[in-house]
Design a protein around this motif. Structure first.
Motif, short mmCIF file in Angstrom:
data_model
loop_
_atom_site.label_atom_id
_atom_site.label_comp_id
_atom_site.label_asym_id
_atom_site.label_seq_id
_atom_site.Cartn_x
_atom_site.Cartn_y
_atom_site.Cartn_z
N SER A 11 0.83 -1.21 0.00
CA SER A 11 0.00 0.00 0.00
C SER A 11 0.86 1.26 0.00
CB SER A 11 -0.90 0.00 1.24
OG SER A 11 -1.51 1.26 1.42
N PRO A 12 0.40 2.32 -0.68
CA PRO A 12 1.13 3.61 -0.61
C PRO A 12 1.07 4.23 0.78
CG PRO A 12 -0.96 3.87 -1.77
CD PRO A 12 -0.75 2.40 -1.59
N LEU A 13 0.20 3.69 1.65
CA LEU A 13 0.13 4.19 3.02
C LEU A 13 1.32 3.71 3.85
CD1 LEU A 13 -3.68 3.59 3.69
CD2 LEU A 13 -2.55 5.72 3.01
N ILE A 14 2.06 2.71 3.34
CA ILE A 14 3.24 2.21 4.04
C ILE A 14 4.47 2.93 3.50
CG2 ILE A 14 4.66 0.20 4.55
CD1 ILE A 14 2.19 -1.54 4.22
N THR A 15 5.07 3.76 4.32
CA THR A 15 6.29 4.47 3.93
C THR A 15 7.23 4.56 5.13
OG1 THR A 15 5.36 6.64 4.48
CG2 THR A 15 5.07 5.87 2.21
N TYR A 70 7.42 0.21 -8.91
CA TYR A 70 8.56 -0.02 -8.02
C TYR A 70 9.91 0.17 -8.71
CZ TYR A 70 4.91 -1.76 -5.02
OH TYR A 70 3.78 -1.84 -4.24
N TYR A 71 9.97 1.15 -9.57
CA TYR A 71 11.24 1.46 -10.23
C TYR A 71 11.34 2.97 -10.38
CZ TYR A 71 8.12 1.69 -14.29
OH TYR A 71 7.09 2.01 -15.15
N ASP A 72 12.45 3.45 -10.86
CA ASP A 72 12.73 4.88 -10.92
C ASP A 72 12.05 5.50 -12.14
OD1 ASP A 72 13.73 7.35 -10.34
OD2 ASP A 72 15.74 6.95 -11.08
N THR A 73 10.81 5.91 -11.96
CA THR A 73 10.02 6.46 -13.06
C THR A 73 9.46 7.82 -12.66
OG1 THR A 73 8.02 6.12 -14.41
CG2 THR A 73 8.00 5.21 -12.19
N ASP A 74 9.16 8.62 -13.67
CA ASP A 74 8.54 9.93 -13.42
C ASP A 74 7.02 9.83 -13.29
OD1 ASP A 74 11.00 11.19 -13.53
OD2 ASP A 74 10.89 11.53 -15.69
N GLY A 115 11.54 6.50 -2.02
CA GLY A 115 12.66 7.43 -1.84
C GLY A 115 13.60 7.34 -3.02
N GLY A 116 14.87 7.15 -2.75
CA GLY A 116 15.85 7.08 -3.83
C GLY A 116 16.15 5.68 -4.30
N VAL A 117 15.37 4.69 -3.85
CA VAL A 117 15.64 3.30 -4.21
C VAL A 117 15.00 2.96 -5.56
CG1 VAL A 117 15.39 0.89 -3.52
CG2 VAL A 117 15.74 2.65 -1.79
N ASP A 118 15.79 2.49 -6.51
CA ASP A 118 15.27 1.96 -7.77
C ASP A 118 15.18 0.44 -7.59
OD1 ASP A 118 14.56 1.32 -10.32
OD2 ASP A 118 16.23 2.34 -11.29
N LEU A 119 14.10 0.00 -6.92
CA LEU A 119 14.04 -1.37 -6.42
C LEU A 119 14.14 -2.41 -7.53
CD1 LEU A 119 13.71 -3.24 -4.01
CD2 LEU A 119 11.23 -3.05 -4.27
#
Length: 670
Positions: free
Chosen positions: A26-30, A65-69, A78-82
């Motif tokens: 969920s996006p509620l988990i950060t 779950y990757y570095d996308t705009d 955050g800064g993780v490109d999982l």
């Protein structure tokens, strides 16, 4: 990495041991993935010895779950490109990394664009209950969501042009009464106001988007091997017509999650004849997907995995990456033990081809409620599964129009439409030396008379009747066993051997006329045959396999087995042991491979869940392997232990005991 023959580069890769790594977060988990360590990640899967891991680009929550705009990027990354970090960690190990994309479940899209959600007949949004509470919204692929999803796939390809494959999930046929769905149905020539028209329209929508999504990702992966593509949640009743969409099949079946323990081995035997490029998929969860705070019992994982391996399939085990991005050691250890056993068995059985001598012909499946239940075995299929595997006789499920070449025996279940084409096919099979068992007769008994030697007696039966085995012919007691229904009245002609006869009740039970608790007792024995054998053809005048599958009465099952044995006495493999045992046979040049499984699912709580906690020790299991004109040189187990054996009547005979649930025996031939 793979341990069998080198991969052929012009076909997509098919894993032997793989993990499906869920990450529905969920996006509620950060934040998320803050504990992800590429080296720890790589070490884990190296330890598991897998050759493929399915990784998430997009989950059911609609998060990326990757570095996308794109706005759907999970806010906790955050800064993780999982995804890129996961792929880069596994590639050096030779582990392939197909990418997961959720299709009809997307909570982000459903929330931001409620007009894209499917609409039920009352005009409300369609949601799928999750463990008794409202869960995922279902997106409408005739709405603007289709373009939105295509844009996401394009974005994934842009970031991962070297992707090894794509796993599209949640791709079932979804009904919708939205304005766009109704318009699409009418344009395609379907009536959106009729049940059949709505179903056909939903299937057409699925085929449309599946074709588009397949074509979008066509191409080669990072090493020049064509990408794999799979659409999950499709009904197997359409598998033959949908071969062009997926490069392989993944038989998802978590026994504890609603599928049960009969689903996977049953569906596998209907998939393999159509799509032999298949793997079985279970999960490490005690229950179903999402039950992440639990671990599947070790014995259950091994049973479910080795059952698929014994059929010549690869195995995938579903897992779940915790939101923090670091797996639990307890889960890793459990999976490592299972994969180690699977790898040892696969290496020993490399090159062996499954021996399926029997075809079980069933009526075409026309549909069902829900993804899990649409392909679940009926009573007849369940009976065939239990009876044949417990005797070591392997088989395929086929349809009425399928080719019978290569099968030594055919069992036709009740309900199969016996038209002229089927009659010709069965006749050719028998004339070519094959055996035939008919579990029930068609309305037109005369159409099969040249094969069965039976004609209709035109006599009415009772609502519930009894079958009396011929003790001399079947070895069963001279006793009247009650059936779920009636027996067709027929007369036998010519050289026909009666295996069982009909016994009638005193009268039909009604609310005003009854005797006893459930059914009227057996009364007069009759001369009407209930089961007969004529050369290589055995016929039951009632649904014999269906009766066993519906009641579970052991003697009815024994009667069905005796009926098959009357016309098919020399199978390639025969095991004599406890009823829960399962046996399969594979052959390769110079040897035969026998798999024996000894596990017993049981219900251990008030929940409607069966599971396996421990293997069942097997003692003195008698095994016979038909070798015909070959001779055995040695018989040894997977562990290298040689077994004493004898040779008689074209069979090698040996006895084996084992206590860890699985035994693999290699019969080396001269």
């Amino acid at each position: 990495m793979r341990d069998d023959a080198p991969h052929t580069s012009n076909v997509p890769y098919l894993p032997r041991r793989s993990v499906h790594l869920d990450f529905h977060t969920s996006p509620l988990i950060t934040p998320i993935a803050q504990q992800f360590d590429p080296q720890e990640f790589a070490d884990r899967f190296a330890r598991l010895g897998v050759d493929s891991v399915t990784l998430f680009a997009k989950c059911h929550h609609g998060q990326l779950y990757y570095d996308t705009d794109r706005a759907e990027r999970h806010p906790g990354l955050g800064g993780v490109d999982l995804l890129r970090s996961q792929i880069d960690a596994l590639r050096p190990l030779g582990i392939r990394t197909p990418i997961y994309i959720s299709v009809l479940f997307d909570e982000h899209a459903a929330t931001t664009h409620p007009e894209w959600v499917c609409v039920d007949e009352e005009g409300g949004p369609v949601r799928v209950d999750s463990h008794g509470v409202p869960g995922w919204h279902v997106l409408d692929m005739t709405s603007g969501y289709r373009s939105y999803l295509a844009e996401q796939v394009t974005d994934v390809l842009g970031h991962f042009p070297d992707a090894d494959g794509f796993f599209y999930d949640i791709c079932f046929d979804q009904l919708s009464s939205s304005a766009t769905a109704r318009a699409a149905a009418i344009e395609a020539g379907f009536d959106p106001d009729s049940p059949a028209g709505r179903l056909d329209a939903a299937a057409a929508v699925s085929h449309d988007y599946m074709g588009r999504l397949r074509d979008m990702v066509a191409g080669d992966g990072h090493d020049g091997v064509p990408r794999s593509v799979f659409f999950n949640s499709r009904p197997r009743l359409r598998l033959a017509d949908e071969l062009g969409f997926s490069t392989h099949d993944e038989i998802e079946a978590l026994p504890t999650g609603g599928w049960g323990y009969a689903y996977a081995p049953s569906v596998a035997r209907s998939v393999i004849p159509i799509q032999p490029r298949a793997i079985g998929m279970t999960g490490r969860f005690f229950g179903s997907w999402g039950d992440s705070a639990s671990i599947h019992p070790a014995a259950a994982l091994q049973y479910e995995s080795l059952q698929m391996v014994s059929l010549g399939l690869g195995i995938c085990i579903g897992d779940s990456l915790p939101p923090a991005g670091r797996s639990h050691e307890a889960v890793t250890a459990r999976l490592a033990d299972t994969f180690a056993r699977v790898q040892a068995v696969q290496e020993c059985a490399t090159g062996a081809q499954r021996v399926a001598e029997v075809a079980v012909m069933r009526a075409p499946i026309t549909g069902g409620e829900g993804v899990i239940h649409a392909d679940a075995p009926g009573a007849g299929e369940l009976a065939a599964l239990r009876l044949l595997t417990s005797r070591g006789i392997d088989f395929d499920f086929i349809g009425p129009g399928d080719d019978l070449a290569g099968y030594r025996a055919v069992i036709v279940l009740s309900g199969v439409g016996i038209d002229d084409g089927v009659v010709r096919s069965l006749t050719l099979h028998v004339e070519s030396g094959g055996a035939l068992v008919l579990s029930g007769l068609p309305d037109d008994v005369a159409s099969l008379q040249p094969l069965t030697g039976l004609s209709s007696a035109d006599v009415d039966g009772f609502a519930r009747e009894f079958v009396r085995p011929n003790a001399a012919a079947t070895g069963l007691p001279d006793f009247d066993f009650v059936l779920p229904g009636a027996v067709r009245r027929v007369r036998a002609e010519g050289d026909v051997h009666t295996l069982a006869t009909v016994t009638e009740p005193y009268f039909d039970r009604t609310p005003d006329r009854f005797s006893g608790h459930e059914y009227t007792p057996a009364g007069a024995a009759t001369a009407y045959p209930a089961i007969v054998a004529r050369e290589r053809v055995a016929t039951a005048a009632f649904g014999l396999f269906e009766a066993y599958g519906a009641t579970g009465v052991p003697e009815i099952g024994d009667l069905a087995a005796a009926t098959l044995e009357a016309v098919f006495p020399r199978p390639a493999l025969r095991i004599d042991g406890a009823a829960h045992l399962e046996g399969t046979l594979g052959r390769r040049s110079g040897s035969s491979i026998v798999h024996l499984l000894s596990y017993l699912p049981s219900r251990r709580s008030s929940a409607d869940i069966e599971t396996v906690v421990d293997p069942v020790p097997a003692l003195d299991v008698a095994v016979r392997v038909r070798l015909d004109d070959r001779s055995p040189r040695a018989v040894r187990t997977l562990e290298g232990v040689e077994l004493p054996f004898s040779v008689e009547d074209g069979y090698v005979h040996f006895t084996v005991s084992f206590d860890d649930g699985h035994c693999l025996v290699v019969v080396e031939e001269e």
